[in-house]
Design a protein around this motif. Sequence first.
Motif, PDB file in Angstrom:
ATOM      1  N   CYS A  52       8.377  20.418  -5.984  1.00  0.00           N
ATOM      2  CA  CYS A  52       8.338  20.592  -7.304  1.00  0.00           C
ATOM      3  C   CYS A  52       7.055  20.519  -8.332  1.00  0.00           C
ATOM      4  O   CYS A  52       6.853  20.957  -9.306  1.00  0.00           O
ATOM      5  N   LYS A  53       5.899  20.292  -7.469  1.00  0.00           N
ATOM      6  CA  LYS A  53       4.460  20.296  -8.351  1.00  0.00           C
ATOM      7  C   LYS A  53       3.549  20.816  -6.972  1.00  0.00           C
ATOM      8  O   LYS A  53       3.843  20.744  -5.953  1.00  0.00           O
ATOM      9  N   SER A  54       2.455  21.324  -7.574  1.00  0.00           N
ATOM     10  CA  SER A  54       1.239  21.846  -6.917  1.00  0.00           C
ATOM     11  C   SER A  54       0.841  20.806  -5.617  1.00  0.00           C
ATOM     12  O   SER A  54       0.417  21.301  -4.477  1.00  0.00           O
ATOM     13  N   PRO A 107      -3.542  -4.556   4.547  1.00  0.00           N
ATOM     14  CA  PRO A 107      -3.200  -5.027   3.051  1.00  0.00           C
ATOM     15  C   PRO A 107      -4.626  -5.131   2.508  1.00  0.00           C
ATOM     16  O   PRO A 107      -5.850  -5.177   3.316  1.00  0.00           O
ATOM     17  N   TYR A 108      -4.985  -5.154   1.015  1.00  0.00           N
ATOM     18  CA  TYR A 108      -5.991  -5.138   0.241  1.00  0.00           C
ATOM     19  C   TYR A 108      -6.626  -6.765   0.667  1.00  0.00           C
ATOM     20  O   TYR A 108      -6.166  -7.632   1.041  1.00  0.00           O
ATOM     21  N   SER A 109      -7.994  -6.617   0.702  1.00  0.00           N
ATOM     22  CA  SER A 109      -8.779  -7.715   0.974  1.00  0.00           C
ATOM     23  C   SER A 109      -9.261  -8.304  -0.432  1.00  0.00           C
ATOM     24  O   SER A 109      -9.343  -7.357  -1.355  1.00  0.00           O
ATOM     25  N   ARG A 149       0.773  -1.176  -0.128  1.00  0.00           N
ATOM     26  CA  ARG A 149      -0.088   0.033   0.118  1.00  0.00           C
ATOM     27  C   ARG A 149       0.956   1.223   0.001  1.00  0.00           C
ATOM     28  O   ARG A 149       1.998   1.286   0.398  1.00  0.00           O
ATOM     29  N   SER A 150       0.401   2.202  -0.628  1.00  0.00           N
ATOM     30  CA  SER A 150       1.398   3.480  -0.695  1.00  0.00           C
ATOM     31  C   SER A 150       1.711   4.054   0.754  1.00  0.00           C
ATOM     32  O   SER A 150       0.544   4.037   1.651  1.00  0.00           O
ATOM     33  N   CYS A 151       2.850   4.312   1.185  1.00  0.00           N
ATOM     34  CA  CYS A 151       3.181   4.787   2.409  1.00  0.00           C
ATOM     35  C   CYS A 151       3.706   6.230   2.167  1.00  0.00           C
ATOM     36  O   CYS A 151       4.788   6.468   1.418  1.00  0.00           O
ATOM     37  N   ARG A 152       3.249   7.024   3.034  1.00  0.00           N
ATOM     38  CA  ARG A 152       3.641   8.376   3.094  1.00  0.00           C
ATOM     39  C   ARG A 152       4.217   9.171   4.325  1.00  0.00           C
ATOM     40  O   ARG A 152       4.696  10.158   4.220  1.00  0.00           O
ATOM     41  N   THR A 153       4.148   8.132   5.377  1.00  0.00           N
ATOM     42  CA  THR A 153       4.970   8.674   6.857  1.00  0.00           C
ATOM     43  C   THR A 153       5.906   7.605   6.883  1.00  0.00           C
ATOM     44  O   THR A 153       5.768   6.408   6.823  1.00  0.00           O
TER      45      THR A 153
HETATM   46  C1  LIG Z   1       0.620   6.626 -11.949  1.00  0.00           C
HETATM   47  C2  LIG Z   1       0.499   6.711 -10.460  1.00  0.00           C
HETATM   48  C3  LIG Z   1       0.528   8.166  -9.881  1.00  0.00           C
HETATM   49  C4  LIG Z   1       0.438   8.616  -8.774  1.00  0.00           C
HETATM   50  N1  LIG Z   1       0.642   9.763  -8.203  1.00  0.00           N
HETATM   51  C5  LIG Z   1       0.943  10.027  -6.782  1.00  0.00           C
HETATM   52  C6  LIG Z   1       1.242  11.271  -6.329  1.00  0.00           C
HETATM   53  O1  LIG Z   1       1.808  12.188  -7.186  1.00  0.00           O
HETATM   54  N2  LIG Z   1       1.219  11.405  -5.025  1.00  0.00           N
HETATM   55  C7  LIG Z   1       0.913  10.470  -4.212  1.00  0.00           C
HETATM   56  O2  LIG Z   1       0.780  10.748  -3.108  1.00  0.00           O
HETATM   57  N3  LIG Z   1       0.484   9.363  -4.792  1.00  0.00           N
HETATM   58  C8  LIG Z   1       0.326   9.058  -5.870  1.00  0.00           C
HETATM   59  N4  LIG Z   1       0.234   7.715  -6.330  1.00  0.00           N
HETATM   60  C9  LIG Z   1      -0.225   6.756  -5.439  1.00  0.00           C
HETATM   61  C10 LIG Z   1      -1.729   6.471  -5.395  1.00  0.00           C
HETATM   62  O3  LIG Z   1      -2.522   7.343  -5.066  1.00  0.00           O
HETATM   63  C11 LIG Z   1      -1.963   4.955  -5.013  1.00  0.00           C
HETATM   64  O4  LIG Z   1      -1.292   3.959  -5.533  1.00  0.00           O
HETATM   65  C12 LIG Z   1      -3.650   4.730  -5.066  1.00  0.00           C
HETATM   66  O5  LIG Z   1      -4.386   5.657  -4.308  1.00  0.00           O
HETATM   67  C13 LIG Z   1      -3.930   3.275  -4.460  1.00  0.00           C
HETATM   68  O6  LIG Z   1      -3.300   3.021  -3.210  1.00  0.00           O
HETATM   69  P1  LIG Z   1      -2.223   2.069  -2.692  1.00  0.00           P
HETATM   70  O7  LIG Z   1      -0.969   2.421  -3.445  1.00  0.00           O
HETATM   71  O8  LIG Z   1      -2.187   2.114  -1.313  1.00  0.00           O
HETATM   72  O9  LIG Z   1      -2.700   0.827  -3.260  1.00  0.00           O
HETATM   73  C14 LIG Z   1       0.116   7.326  -7.709  1.00  0.00           C
HETATM   74  C15 LIG Z   1       0.099   6.126  -8.196  1.00  0.00           C
HETATM   75  C16 LIG Z   1       0.146   5.814  -9.565  1.00  0.00           C
HETATM   76  C17 LIG Z   1       0.200   4.312 -10.195  1.00  0.00           C
END
Ligand SMILES: Cc1cc2nc3c(=O)[nH]c(=O)nc-3n(C[C@H](O)[C@H](O)[C@H](O)COP(=O)(O)O)c2cc1C
Length: 172
Positions: free
Chosen positions: A60-62, A156-158, A9-13
Amino acid sequence: MLDIIQKRRSCRTFEPKKVERDKIDQLLRAALWSPTSKNNRPWEFVVVENPETLERLSKCKSHSAAFLSGAPLAIVVLGDPAKSDVWIEDCSIASILMQITAESIGLGSTWIQIRLRTDDEGNLASENVKKIINAPGSLEVLNIIAFGYKAKERAPYSEDVLLWEKVHYEKF
Ligand SMILES: Cc1cc2nc3c(=O)[nH]c(=O)nc-3n(C[C@H](O)[C@H](O)[C@H](O)COP(=O)(O)O)c2cc1C
């Protein structure tokens, strides 16, 4: 492999902990072994750990890049359109393989889209990134991937979220 894909899953922290050199090298192995059209390998990867550079890249971006300033590591993925007409596909494959590899070695990651994105003044994020990292003007930036040790785990995804209706057999 499916377990890793389900857990990613995307991790931002991120924890304020450096990513070890050998783990960075494993991410780069995944990228450098990734398949490319005609084996052209039109990509370039810039590893960034300098906090000042990460801070500059986060602006670098908004939208949706601010969390980069709190990441210990980023890899900028660039492609050379002169080397391949499908550099976007090639760079995307390398990117997701790095993200899957990250999950498999206990790291979180998030793809930060750069291509086609702009800052508040309408400047191309790709041009901003290239200036910050001194990349040649002939290259294009696809994304920046943030990596690090996860500060919090996400579920995780279900099975419930699988959109089986997107799958068609034999004909649409
Ligand atoms: C092509 C693409 C561009 C994305 N751009 C960003 C972004 O600029 N910033 C961000 O925080 N997440 C970004 N993401 C992450 C998505 O938001 C995230 O993958 C989606 O919400 C699904 O969540 P998951 O990664 O937890 O499965 C991007 C993902 C993809 C595949």
